[in-house]
Design an enzyme around this catalytic site. Sequence first.
Site, PDB file in Angstrom:
ATOM      1  CB  SER A   1     -22.482   6.151 -16.494  1.00  0.00           C
ATOM      2  OG  SER A   1     -22.544   5.251 -15.398  1.00  0.00           O
TER       3      SER A   1
ATOM      4  CG  ASP B   1      -5.960   1.762  -8.897  1.00  0.00           C
ATOM      5  OD1 ASP B   1      -5.253   1.061  -8.144  1.00  0.00           O
ATOM      6  OD2 ASP B   1      -6.541   2.800  -8.529  1.00  0.00           O
TER       7      ASP B   1
ATOM      8  N   GLY C   1     -16.270   4.348  -5.503  1.00  0.00           N
ATOM      9  CA  GLY C   1     -15.647   5.039  -4.376  1.00  0.00           C
ATOM     10  C   GLY C   1     -15.403   4.171  -3.156  1.00  0.00           C
TER      11      GLY C   1
ATOM     12  CD  GLU D   1      -2.914  -0.949  -0.017  1.00  0.00           C
ATOM     13  OE1 GLU D   1      -3.032  -0.658  -1.231  1.00  0.00           O
ATOM     14  OE2 GLU D   1      -3.239  -2.054   0.435  1.00  0.00           O
ATOM     15  CG  HIS D   2      -0.062   4.932   0.420  1.00  0.00           C
ATOM     16  ND1 HIS D   2      -0.303   6.259   0.220  1.00  0.00           N
ATOM     17  CD2 HIS D   2      -1.229   4.400   0.854  1.00  0.00           C
ATOM     18  CE1 HIS D   2      -1.572   6.547   0.526  1.00  0.00           C
ATOM     19  NE2 HIS D   2      -2.156   5.428   0.910  1.00  0.00           N
ATOM     20  CB  THR D   3       4.657   0.153  -2.296  1.00  0.00           C
ATOM     21  OG1 THR D   3       3.558  -0.619  -2.791  1.00  0.00           O
ATOM     22  CG2 THR D   3       4.856  -0.154  -0.820  1.00  0.00           C
ATOM     23  CG  ASP D   4       1.032   3.057  -6.416  1.00  0.00           C
ATOM     24  OD1 ASP D   4       1.236   3.769  -5.412  1.00  0.00           O
ATOM     25  OD2 ASP D   4      -0.059   3.037  -7.032  1.00  0.00           O
TER      26      ASP D   4
ATOM     27  CG  LEU E   1     -13.333  -2.369  -3.724  1.00  0.00           C
ATOM     28  CD1 LEU E   1     -14.623  -3.164  -3.555  1.00  0.00           C
ATOM     29  CD2 LEU E   1     -12.134  -3.174  -3.216  1.00  0.00           C
ATOM     30  CB  SER E   2      -9.687   0.406  -8.819  1.00  0.00           C
ATOM     31  OG  SER E   2      -9.041   1.266  -9.693  1.00  0.00           O
TER      32      SER E   2
HETATM   33  P1  ADP Z   1     -12.710   4.027  -6.675  1.00  0.00           P
HETATM   34  O1  ADP Z   1     -11.844   4.012  -7.881  1.00  0.00           O
HETATM   35  O2  ADP Z   1     -12.063   3.422  -5.508  1.00  0.00           O
HETATM   36  O3  ADP Z   1     -14.059   3.435  -6.907  1.00  0.00           O
HETATM   37  P2  ADP Z   1     -12.538   6.838  -7.155  1.00  0.00           P
HETATM   38  O4  ADP Z   1     -12.933   8.031  -6.363  1.00  0.00           O
HETATM   39  O5  ADP Z   1     -11.160   6.726  -7.654  1.00  0.00           O
HETATM   40  O6  ADP Z   1     -12.950   5.562  -6.293  1.00  0.00           O
HETATM   41  O7  ADP Z   1     -13.481   6.737  -8.430  1.00  0.00           O
HETATM   42  C1  ADP Z   1     -14.874   6.736  -8.294  1.00  0.00           C
HETATM   43  C2  ADP Z   1     -15.487   7.667  -9.333  1.00  0.00           C
HETATM   44  O8  ADP Z   1     -15.317   7.122 -10.659  1.00  0.00           O
HETATM   45  C3  ADP Z   1     -16.976   7.808  -9.186  1.00  0.00           C
HETATM   46  O9  ADP Z   1     -17.303   8.776  -8.226  1.00  0.00           O
HETATM   47  C4  ADP Z   1     -17.374   8.228 -10.590  1.00  0.00           C
HETATM   48  O10 ADP Z   1     -17.079   9.589 -10.803  1.00  0.00           O
HETATM   49  C5  ADP Z   1     -16.433   7.421 -11.457  1.00  0.00           C
HETATM   50  N1  ADP Z   1     -17.031   6.144 -11.898  1.00  0.00           N
HETATM   51  C6  ADP Z   1     -16.572   4.909 -11.657  1.00  0.00           C
HETATM   52  N2  ADP Z   1     -17.356   3.961 -12.224  1.00  0.00           N
HETATM   53  C7  ADP Z   1     -18.341   4.608 -12.862  1.00  0.00           C
HETATM   54  C8  ADP Z   1     -19.453   4.207 -13.647  1.00  0.00           C
HETATM   55  N3  ADP Z   1     -19.735   2.917 -13.886  1.00  0.00           N
HETATM   56  N4  ADP Z   1     -20.243   5.184 -14.159  1.00  0.00           N
HETATM   57  C9  ADP Z   1     -19.975   6.482 -13.927  1.00  0.00           C
HETATM   58  N5  ADP Z   1     -18.955   6.911 -13.201  1.00  0.00           N
HETATM   59  C10 ADP Z   1     -18.132   6.010 -12.668  1.00  0.00           C
HETATM   60 MG    MG Z   2     -10.020   5.073  -8.118  1.00  0.00          MG
END
Ligand code: ADP
Ligand code: MG
Length: 392
Positions: free
Chosen positions: A80, A182, A132, A46-49, A135-136
Amino acid sequence: MSSTPFVAAGEPSDLVEEVRAAFAETYGVEPALVTRAPGRVNLIGEHTDYNRGLVLPVALPHATFAAVALRDDDQVRIGSLEQDEPWTGGPDALSSATGWAAYAAGVVWALGEAGIPVPGVDLLVHGTVPLGAGLSSSAALECSVALAVCAAVGVPVDRQLLIDACIRAETEVAGAPTGGMDQTVSLRASSGAALLIDFDEGTSEPVALPLEEAGLALLVTDTRVKHALVDGGYAERRADCEAAADALGVPSLRQATLSSVSAMTDDRVRRRATHIVTEIERVRETVTALAAQDWDEVGRIFRASHASMRDDFEISCAELDVAVATAVEAGAVGARMTGGGFGGSSIALVPVDRVDAVVRAIDVAFVAAGFGPPAHLLASPGPAAELVWPAP
Ligand code: ADP
Ligand code: MG
């Protein structure tokens, strides 16, 4: 049969049908093709990248599906099924897109910057990666769009070019810092394996993760905590790591030794650097333990990693600490927080017949602590981003 309601990955064929049908309804034409790109969970590192270190993520069975069709003009339309607010704009507007669409418009822009001749496109995405949760979902979105656009344009797929374009989209257009783990795992993972990524060498290789053979499940618990400070916290950790490398006179903490770090006088910077140096070593130890199928050792390393993130790097939070401690008390072989921290998700390696008990114990502990309910999912290591329709 498990009685626990996990966040479902969904049947790929169902998700393809759903995104195709919605595309036809939204744009009045059939898409040319549909791609799928997975979210990820990091086993360790974690945080190593961004310290040129090692990480060991796994691609989730949960993924984002992107449907695309080329247009006759230069307009880009992006929708979306997980968000309102579709986005429309011309080529000059791509790099200034905001909100969720920045991740997708940013990819189309970055592909153009990388020399891919992208015409106008209609895009629609739909996925099952929780947004969010650490889990990317962001990389799943970017990588599904990048692969879809390249395949639709008909250029040979260069996965490194796609990874670099997705990183540029996230950092330069969405404005979110990312170390590159990611996007790399979403585009380079293989089924049944974790991916060891070396950010100094720029290489990656699969590391077998035979969970099923070992009678284990990889349980992911999304605490549903999103601390408002996350962006500031991430930037501060990066700055501390850079300050530590500068003070030690090394290009990055990958080149630092634990003895040189231990002699540092600034308490906070020393503890930050200690986490990075020991965490990189724990990634190596995990790879060795996995090769020997020594799951108890993996559990020990997970516990040490969690303690390091909680005490030295200070990126855990009460919810993550409760999820991790409760999982271990209820029978997990090992558990740790995963991802950037300050909320997000934890992972636990759990004997298959203990999964329901561990989930119940975490749910009860969250109620007792006055936290909101967490969500759980099972991470069987899945494949990298791929074309899924028409059947390749
Ligand atoms: P994580 O990558 O951990 O889920 P992030 O904050 O990096 O969290 O990214 C989440 C953001 O990516 C969401 O708030 C949205 O803006 C965008 N996102 C991800 N998947 C979708 C999707 N299927 N449709 C629309 N926006 C998405
Ligand atoms: Mg992300």
